[in-house]
Write a protein that holds these residues in place. Structure first.
Motif, mmCIF file in Angstrom:
data_model
loop_
_atom_site.group_PDB
_atom_site.id
_atom_site.type_symbol
_atom_site.label_atom_id
_atom_site.label_comp_id
_atom_site.label_asym_id
_atom_site.label_seq_id
_atom_site.Cartn_x
_atom_site.Cartn_y
_atom_site.Cartn_z
ATOM 1 N N ALA A 67 -38.343 -23.065 -10.623
ATOM 2 C CA ALA A 67 -39.540 -22.207 -10.588
ATOM 3 C C ALA A 67 -40.739 -22.939 -11.195
ATOM 4 O O ALA A 67 -41.853 -22.878 -10.663
ATOM 5 C CB ALA A 67 -39.279 -20.898 -11.335
ATOM 6 N N LEU A 68 -40.519 -23.626 -12.297
ATOM 7 C CA LEU A 68 -41.600 -24.410 -12.906
ATOM 8 C C LEU A 68 -42.098 -25.497 -11.965
ATOM 9 O O LEU A 68 -43.309 -25.720 -11.841
ATOM 10 C CB LEU A 68 -41.124 -25.037 -14.220
ATOM 11 N N VAL A 93 -36.786 -15.945 -8.674
ATOM 12 C CA VAL A 93 -37.849 -15.095 -8.126
ATOM 13 C C VAL A 93 -38.686 -14.500 -9.255
ATOM 14 O O VAL A 93 -39.919 -14.537 -9.225
ATOM 15 C CB VAL A 93 -37.244 -13.987 -7.233
ATOM 16 N N ASP A 94 -38.005 -13.967 -10.269
ATOM 17 C CA ASP A 94 -38.689 -13.331 -11.393
ATOM 18 C C ASP A 94 -39.566 -14.331 -12.151
ATOM 19 O O ASP A 94 -40.726 -14.048 -12.447
ATOM 20 C CB ASP A 94 -37.656 -12.706 -12.333
ATOM 21 N N PHE A 99 -44.811 -16.737 -13.546
ATOM 22 C CA PHE A 99 -45.635 -17.925 -13.763
ATOM 23 C C PHE A 99 -46.891 -17.900 -12.901
ATOM 24 O O PHE A 99 -47.707 -18.814 -12.961
ATOM 25 C CB PHE A 99 -44.855 -19.204 -13.424
ATOM 26 N N GLY A 100 -47.044 -16.863 -12.075
ATOM 27 C CA GLY A 100 -48.210 -16.768 -11.196
ATOM 28 C C GLY A 100 -48.014 -17.458 -9.861
ATOM 29 O O GLY A 100 -48.970 -17.678 -9.120
ATOM 30 N N THR A 135 -35.075 -11.992 -20.763
ATOM 31 C CA THR A 135 -35.540 -13.055 -19.875
ATOM 32 C C THR A 135 -36.231 -12.523 -18.633
ATOM 33 O O THR A 135 -36.890 -13.278 -17.932
ATOM 34 C CB THR A 135 -34.380 -13.977 -19.443
ATOM 35 N N ILE A 136 -36.075 -11.239 -18.319
ATOM 36 C CA ILE A 136 -36.768 -10.661 -17.172
ATOM 37 C C ILE A 136 -38.242 -10.601 -17.536
ATOM 38 O O ILE A 136 -38.631 -9.951 -18.503
ATOM 39 C CB ILE A 136 -36.236 -9.256 -16.813
ATOM 40 N N ALA A 137 -39.068 -11.288 -16.757
ATOM 41 C CA ALA A 137 -40.455 -11.495 -17.164
ATOM 42 C C ALA A 137 -41.472 -10.609 -16.457
ATOM 43 O O ALA A 137 -42.558 -10.402 -16.977
ATOM 44 C CB ALA A 137 -40.829 -12.972 -16.964
#
Length: 173
Positions: A67-68, A93-94, A99-100, A135-137
């Motif tokens: 994701a990063l 996905v989350d 992270f936008g 951890t769910i953001a």
């Protein structure tokens, strides 16, 4: 070598407890998955389609680092081809959304979260589960999970309903 690539190489050595190093097969699998996820995230051409073999998840860290990498390279992610995006797939996905990053899932796809299990079992040999709720953001998804009892302590799934997936993560056009 950029920061994300370096993180993929060293993340597991820094986070795995010393006593877990006797579990060579598990560590080898972690490294293989990290390498595979990084290679996919680095080489995909946006919008990137998550390979079906990753829809059931795996170890969370390679997915978070992917994701990063997707966000760093400004690549969109499309998650399609199954009824569920589970475990580390849902974390990917989350995290990318938080992270936008540009992410969507196939219309009707559900996200499934569960508590992660620790590398080291409990003293009696049973799986040791870690509370992964923090951890769910994405705030709306986390609020729904919290309002519905949180992520089950026994490692079973909590399934995010389509209404939350659509509003918080977005369905692909």
């Amino acid at each position: 070598m950029n920061y994300i690539a370096t993180a993929f190489v060293f993340a597991f050595y820094l986070t795995i407890p010393q006593s877990a190093f006797s579990q060579n097969d598990l560590i080898r699998e972690e490294k293989r998955l990290a390498s595979e996820m990084y290679s996919w995230a680095n080489n995909c051409v946006g919008p990137c389609i998550l390979p079906k073999k990753f829809l059931e998840g795996g170890s969370g860290k390679p997915f978070i680092l992917a994701a990063l990498k997707l966000k760093e390279d400004n690549k969109a992610l499309r998650v399609i081809g199954a009824a569920y995006c589970s475990s580390a797939c849902a974390v990917l996905v989350d995290k990318l959304k938080s992270f936008g990053g540009d992410v969507c899932v196939e219309k009707g796809m559900l996200l499934r979260f569960h508590r992660a299990f620790a590398l080291e079992p409990n003293p009696d040999g049973s799986k040791k589960y870690e509370d992964t709720t923090p951890t769910i953001a994405v705030p709306g998804a986390k609020a729904w999970i919290d309002a519905n009892g949180g992520i089950p302590a026994d490692g079973s799934w909590i399934v995010i309903p389509t209404s939350i997936v659509a509003t918080q993560y977005g369905y692909c056009p």
